[in-house]
Each structure stands twice: as structure tokens, then as C-alpha cells.
Motif scaffolding. Structure first.
Motif, PDB file in Angstrom:
ATOM      1  N   UNK A  30       0.426  -1.192  -0.106  1.00  0.00           N
ATOM      2  CA  UNK A  30       0.480   0.055   0.052  1.00  0.00           C
ATOM      3  C   UNK A  30       0.982   1.460  -0.241  1.00  0.00           C
ATOM      4  N   UNK A  31       1.933   1.246   0.722  1.00  0.00           N
ATOM      5  CA  UNK A  31       2.914   2.460   0.736  1.00  0.00           C
ATOM      6  C   UNK A  31       3.384   2.685   0.195  1.00  0.00           C
ATOM      7  N   UNK A  32       4.257   1.501  -1.034  1.00  0.00           N
ATOM      8  CA  UNK A  32       4.851   2.199  -2.283  1.00  0.00           C
ATOM      9  C   UNK A  32       3.141   2.698  -3.518  1.00  0.00           C
ATOM     10  N   UNK A  33       2.172   1.855  -2.810  1.00  0.00           N
ATOM     11  CA  UNK A  33       1.477   2.847  -4.436  1.00  0.00           C
ATOM     12  C   UNK A  33       0.766   3.866  -3.617  1.00  0.00           C
ATOM     13  N   UNK A  34       0.954   4.464  -2.572  1.00  0.00           N
ATOM     14  CA  UNK A  34       0.438   5.575  -2.190  1.00  0.00           C
ATOM     15  C   UNK A  34       1.862   6.901  -2.803  1.00  0.00           C
ATOM     16  N   UNK A  35       3.173   6.475  -2.483  1.00  0.00           N
ATOM     17  CA  UNK A  35       4.054   7.260  -3.132  1.00  0.00           C
ATOM     18  C   UNK A  35       3.931   6.792  -4.657  1.00  0.00           C
ATOM     19  N   UNK A  36       3.603   6.420  -5.637  1.00  0.00           N
ATOM     20  CA  UNK A  36       3.201   6.569  -6.149  1.00  0.00           C
ATOM     21  C   UNK A  36       4.429   5.032  -7.532  1.00  0.00           C
ATOM     22  N   UNK A  37       5.064   4.371  -6.108  1.00  0.00           N
ATOM     23  CA  UNK A  37       6.444   4.053  -7.076  1.00  0.00           C
ATOM     24  C   UNK A  37       5.091   2.450  -7.771  1.00  0.00           C
ATOM     25  N   UNK A  38       4.675   2.322  -7.410  1.00  0.00           N
ATOM     26  CA  UNK A  38       2.861   1.487  -7.667  1.00  0.00           C
ATOM     27  C   UNK A  38       2.060   1.674  -8.329  1.00  0.00           C
ATOM     28  N   UNK A  39       1.968   1.204  -9.764  1.00  0.00           N
ATOM     29  CA  UNK A  39       0.151   1.594  -9.320  1.00  0.00           C
ATOM     30  C   UNK A  39      -0.838   0.958  -8.982  1.00  0.00           C
ATOM     31  N   UNK A  40      -2.027   1.531  -8.612  1.00  0.00           N
ATOM     32  CA  UNK A  40      -3.076   1.025  -7.555  1.00  0.00           C
ATOM     33  C   UNK A  40      -3.567   0.469  -8.996  1.00  0.00           C
ATOM     34  N   UNK A  41      -4.605  -0.814  -8.597  1.00  0.00           N
ATOM     35  CA  UNK A  41      -5.535  -1.396  -9.700  1.00  0.00           C
ATOM     36  C   UNK A  41      -6.835  -1.005  -9.487  1.00  0.00           C
ATOM     37  N   UNK A  42      -7.312  -0.772 -10.960  1.00  0.00           N
ATOM     38  CA  UNK A  42      -8.555  -0.107 -10.546  1.00  0.00           C
ATOM     39  C   UNK A  42      -9.699  -0.364  -9.901  1.00  0.00           C
ATOM     40  N   UNK A  43     -10.254  -1.692  -9.265  1.00  0.00           N
ATOM     41  CA  UNK A  43     -10.772  -2.337  -8.210  1.00  0.00           C
ATOM     42  C   UNK A  43     -10.326  -1.245  -7.188  1.00  0.00           C
ATOM     43  N   UNK A  44      -9.002  -1.611  -6.640  1.00  0.00           N
ATOM     44  CA  UNK A  44      -8.764  -0.806  -5.851  1.00  0.00           C
ATOM     45  C   UNK A  44      -9.243   0.992  -5.818  1.00  0.00           C
ATOM     46  N   UNK A  45      -8.554   0.991  -6.741  1.00  0.00           N
ATOM     47  CA  UNK A  45      -9.257   2.793  -7.214  1.00  0.00           C
ATOM     48  C   UNK A  45     -10.569   3.216  -6.483  1.00  0.00           C
ATOM     49  N   UNK A  46     -11.824   1.751  -7.085  1.00  0.00           N
ATOM     50  CA  UNK A  46     -12.485   2.486  -6.942  1.00  0.00           C
ATOM     51  C   UNK A  46     -13.453   2.026  -5.595  1.00  0.00           C
ATOM     52  N   UNK A  47     -12.996   0.744  -5.271  1.00  0.00           N
ATOM     53  CA  UNK A  47     -12.448   0.243  -3.363  1.00  0.00           C
ATOM     54  C   UNK A  47     -12.447   1.996  -2.464  1.00  0.00           C
ATOM     55  N   UNK A  48     -11.665   2.958  -3.090  1.00  0.00           N
ATOM     56  CA  UNK A  48     -11.212   3.769  -1.987  1.00  0.00           C
ATOM     57  C   UNK A  48     -11.663   4.767  -2.260  1.00  0.00           C
ATOM     58  N   UNK A  49     -11.805   5.134  -3.560  1.00  0.00           N
ATOM     59  CA  UNK A  49     -12.960   6.265  -3.578  1.00  0.00           C
ATOM     60  C   UNK A  49     -14.318   5.563  -2.774  1.00  0.00           C
ATOM     61  N   UNK A  50     -14.914   5.097  -3.138  1.00  0.00           N
ATOM     62  CA  UNK A  50     -16.361   4.259  -2.161  1.00  0.00           C
ATOM     63  C   UNK A  50     -16.248   5.009  -0.835  1.00  0.00           C
ATOM     64  N   UNK A  51     -14.511   4.063  -0.289  1.00  0.00           N
ATOM     65  CA  UNK A  51     -14.775   4.422   1.049  1.00  0.00           C
ATOM     66  C   UNK A  51     -14.911   5.060   2.372  1.00  0.00           C
ATOM     67  N   UNK A  52     -14.306   6.591   0.889  1.00  0.00           N
ATOM     68  CA  UNK A  52     -13.874   7.824   1.064  1.00  0.00           C
ATOM     69  C   UNK A  52     -15.179   8.542   0.610  1.00  0.00           C
TER      70      UNK A  52
END
Length: 71
Positions: A30-52
Motif C-alpha cells: 500500500x505504501x509503495x502505491x500511495x507513494x506512486x512507486x506502484x500503480x493502484x489496480x482499478x478495483x482498488x481505486x474504486x474501493x478507495x473512492x467509495x470508502x471516502x
């Protein structure tokens, strides 16, 4: 770095550990994704948007692209 995500997460007092648990990934991943070193998967992006309770573009698109028309 996903600055909008970081600001949103911190303003709600949510840790990277909690976000990792939400997405079902290791905290390091997660840390690597949040820091832009790895990409979030599309499913993760949807989960995060819904969560917030936000639109995807509010969290993941740069400010200069959000409010402009792309032709």
C-alpha cells in the motif's frame, strides 16, 4: 505521490495499515502505491473512492486536469 489521497487519509486519521487492510494488501505494498512507486489496480481505486465517499477524479487526477476539458 498521490497527495490528495494522503491528505484525505490523514485528515480522517486513517493509517496506511488500515488502508492496506481495506484493500487486502500488505502495508508495504500500500505504501509503495500511495507513494506512486506502484500503480493502484482499478478495483482498488474504486474501493478507495467509495470508502471516502469521493469521485475517483477527486482523489487520483491532478488538479490541473480535473476542471478542464480534454479535447
Amino acid at each position: 505521490m498521490h497527495w490528495e489521497l494522503v491528505k484525505l487519509r490523514k485528515s480522517r486519521k486513517i493509517t496506511q495499515i488500515e488502508m492496506a487492510e481495506l484493500l487486502g494488501v500488505d502495508v508495504r505494498t500500500y505504501s509503495l502505491k500511495e507513494n506512486g512507486k506502484h500503480d493502484f489496480k482499478l478495483e482498488e481505486i474504486f474501493i478507495i473512492a467509495k470508502f471516502f465517499g469521493k469521485r475517483i477524479e477527486e482523489i487520483f487526477l491532478p488538479r490541473n486536469i480535473r476542471n478542464t476539458d480534454i479535447l
